[in-house]
Structures are given as C-alpha cells and as structure tokens.
Design a protein around this motif. Structure first.
Motif, PDB file in Angstrom:
ATOM      1  N   ILE A   5       0.651  -1.165   0.143  1.00  0.00           N
ATOM      2  CA  ILE A   5      -0.115  -0.087  -0.107  1.00  0.00           C
ATOM      3  C   ILE A   5       0.896   1.218  -0.081  1.00  0.00           C
ATOM      4  N   HIS A   6       0.790   2.026  -0.989  1.00  0.00           N
ATOM      5  CA  HIS A   6       1.424   3.381  -1.056  1.00  0.00           C
ATOM      6  C   HIS A   6       0.335   4.269  -0.625  1.00  0.00           C
ATOM      7  N   TYR A   7       0.868   5.175   0.236  1.00  0.00           N
ATOM      8  CA  TYR A   7       0.118   6.378   1.079  1.00  0.00           C
ATOM      9  C   TYR A   7       0.972   7.306   1.275  1.00  0.00           C
ATOM     10  N   GLU A   8       0.634   8.714   0.965  1.00  0.00           N
ATOM     11  CA  GLU A   8       1.469   9.871   1.248  1.00  0.00           C
ATOM     12  C   GLU A   8       2.870   9.434   1.452  1.00  0.00           C
ATOM     13  N   GLY A   9       3.494   9.011   0.406  1.00  0.00           N
ATOM     14  CA  GLY A   9       4.808   8.869   0.289  1.00  0.00           C
ATOM     15  C   GLY A   9       5.366   7.696   1.200  1.00  0.00           C
ATOM     16  N   GLN A  10       4.661   6.840   1.726  1.00  0.00           N
ATOM     17  CA  GLN A  10       4.935   5.682   2.576  1.00  0.00           C
ATOM     18  C   GLN A  10       4.680   4.387   1.927  1.00  0.00           C
ATOM     19  N   SER A  11       5.363   3.474   1.845  1.00  0.00           N
ATOM     20  CA  SER A  11       5.129   2.288   1.510  1.00  0.00           C
ATOM     21  C   SER A  11       4.753   1.159   2.740  1.00  0.00           C
ATOM     22  N   ILE A  12       3.695   0.773   2.585  1.00  0.00           N
ATOM     23  CA  ILE A  12       3.294  -0.429   3.664  1.00  0.00           C
ATOM     24  C   ILE A  12       2.802  -1.720   3.213  1.00  0.00           C
ATOM     25  N   ARG A  13       3.407  -2.696   3.925  1.00  0.00           N
ATOM     26  CA  ARG A  13       3.155  -4.219   3.644  1.00  0.00           C
ATOM     27  C   ARG A  13       2.257  -4.754   4.420  1.00  0.00           C
ATOM     28  N   PRO A  14       1.119  -4.928   3.928  1.00  0.00           N
ATOM     29  CA  PRO A  14      -0.090  -5.395   5.118  1.00  0.00           C
ATOM     30  C   PRO A  14       0.347  -6.841   5.496  1.00  0.00           C
ATOM     31  N   CYS A  40     -20.125   3.783   8.274  1.00  0.00           N
ATOM     32  CA  CYS A  40     -19.904   5.202   8.331  1.00  0.00           C
ATOM     33  C   CYS A  40     -19.354   5.877   7.393  1.00  0.00           C
ATOM     34  N   HIS A  41     -18.615   5.205   6.451  1.00  0.00           N
ATOM     35  CA  HIS A  41     -17.851   5.878   5.446  1.00  0.00           C
ATOM     36  C   HIS A  41     -16.751   6.902   5.781  1.00  0.00           C
ATOM     37  N   THR A  42     -16.260   6.879   7.015  1.00  0.00           N
ATOM     38  CA  THR A  42     -15.456   7.959   7.440  1.00  0.00           C
ATOM     39  C   THR A  42     -13.822   7.700   6.882  1.00  0.00           C
ATOM     40  N   CYS A  43     -13.852   6.473   6.524  1.00  0.00           N
ATOM     41  CA  CYS A  43     -12.222   6.115   6.000  1.00  0.00           C
ATOM     42  C   CYS A  43     -12.191   6.220   4.614  1.00  0.00           C
ATOM     43  N   LEU A  44     -13.266   6.662   4.013  1.00  0.00           N
ATOM     44  CA  LEU A  44     -13.384   6.731   2.557  1.00  0.00           C
ATOM     45  C   LEU A  44     -12.031   7.282   1.902  1.00  0.00           C
ATOM     46  N   MET A  45     -11.444   6.224   0.990  1.00  0.00           N
ATOM     47  CA  MET A  45     -10.144   6.923   0.348  1.00  0.00           C
ATOM     48  C   MET A  45     -10.380   6.694  -1.183  1.00  0.00           C
ATOM     49  N   GLN A  46      -9.597   7.106  -1.926  1.00  0.00           N
ATOM     50  CA  GLN A  46      -9.648   6.968  -3.380  1.00  0.00           C
ATOM     51  C   GLN A  46      -8.277   6.263  -3.864  1.00  0.00           C
ATOM     52  N   CYS A  47      -8.467   5.251  -4.706  1.00  0.00           N
ATOM     53  CA  CYS A  47      -7.253   4.452  -5.419  1.00  0.00           C
ATOM     54  C   CYS A  47      -6.868   5.267  -6.510  1.00  0.00           C
ATOM     55  N   THR A  48      -5.803   5.410  -6.743  1.00  0.00           N
ATOM     56  CA  THR A  48      -4.979   6.016  -7.975  1.00  0.00           C
ATOM     57  C   THR A  48      -4.437   5.287  -8.798  1.00  0.00           C
ATOM     58  N   GLU A  49      -3.950   3.874  -8.219  1.00  0.00           N
ATOM     59  CA  GLU A  49      -3.485   3.078  -9.183  1.00  0.00           C
ATOM     60  C   GLU A  49      -3.576   1.729  -8.448  1.00  0.00           C
ATOM     61  N   VAL A  83      -3.042   4.908  -2.797  1.00  0.00           N
ATOM     62  CA  VAL A  83      -4.260   5.342  -2.381  1.00  0.00           C
ATOM     63  C   VAL A  83      -3.993   6.870  -1.683  1.00  0.00           C
ATOM     64  N   ARG A  84      -5.209   7.769  -1.773  1.00  0.00           N
ATOM     65  CA  ARG A  84      -4.901   8.990  -1.245  1.00  0.00           C
ATOM     66  C   ARG A  84      -6.351   9.412  -0.537  1.00  0.00           C
ATOM     67  N   PRO A  85      -6.353  10.586   0.521  1.00  0.00           N
ATOM     68  CA  PRO A  85      -7.623  10.897   0.884  1.00  0.00           C
ATOM     69  C   PRO A  85      -8.452  11.337  -0.056  1.00  0.00           C
TER      70      PRO A  85
END
Length: 102
Positions: A5-14, A40-49, A83-85
């Motif tokens: 997962i790539h989010y705001e410049g970080q790379s995370i392996r789940p 609740c949809h509070t955590c909604l994010m967009q997948c850009t790739e 992903v991004r907010p």
C-alpha cells in the motif's frame, strides 16, 4: 507479487488478512475512521493506481465507485495499491432545490 500500500509517500506491506485501514493505522498514520465496519464511510479513500476488490466499494454511490473510491476498512490488498484521502471536489453532491415551504 505481494501486497503493498502506498499512501502519502509511505510504502506499507499489510499483514495477512489485515485491512488497508488496519495496515495504515498499524504503522502510525493518522487516517480518519470510526466504525471499521463499512457503514460510516469515515475512512473513505481513493485508489489512484491498482485494483480495488468490489466488496470494498459496497454501499458507495455509482459516482464514487466510478472514481475508484473505496472503504479501506473493507479492503484487503492483494496487489500494489496507491491510495489517497478523498478529494473535496469529488465528494460534493450536486442538488437542485425544487420547492420551499414557509
């Protein structure tokens, strides 16, 4: 290929069976959430790739689905996701006032 997962410049392996939301929280990222159950949809994010599993888009409008929005609490990455907010201009719902009563 393993999940990443790539989010705001970080790379995370789940971890196995870890949601995208839980992976982001585990590494200390400050992401909004509330129910962790998809209602609740509070955590909604967009997948850009990458490819979002259909179950991560259950309950979202056609407009949001078309723009690759998803619920990270219901998403388990199987590949690389960028992903991004949410973008404010994407989540505004246009409406038309038809009648007022006094």
């Amino acid at each position: 290929m393993s999940a990443e997962i790539h989010y705001e410049g970080q790379s995370i392996r789940p971890h196995d069976d870890e949601s995208v939301l839980d992976a982001l929280l585990r590494v200390g990222l400050d992401v909004p959430f509330s129910c962790k159950g998809g209602s609740c949809h509070t955590c909604l994010m967009q997948c850009t790739e990458g490819k979002v599993p259909p179950e991560a888009q259950n309950g979202l409008s056609e407009h949001l689905t078309r723009m690759h929005y998803f619920l990270p609490c219901k998403c388990h990455a199987t590949d690389i996701l960028h992903v991004r907010p949410p973008q404010p201009e994407d989540i505004v719902t246009p409406c038309l006032l038809c009648e007022t009563t006094v």
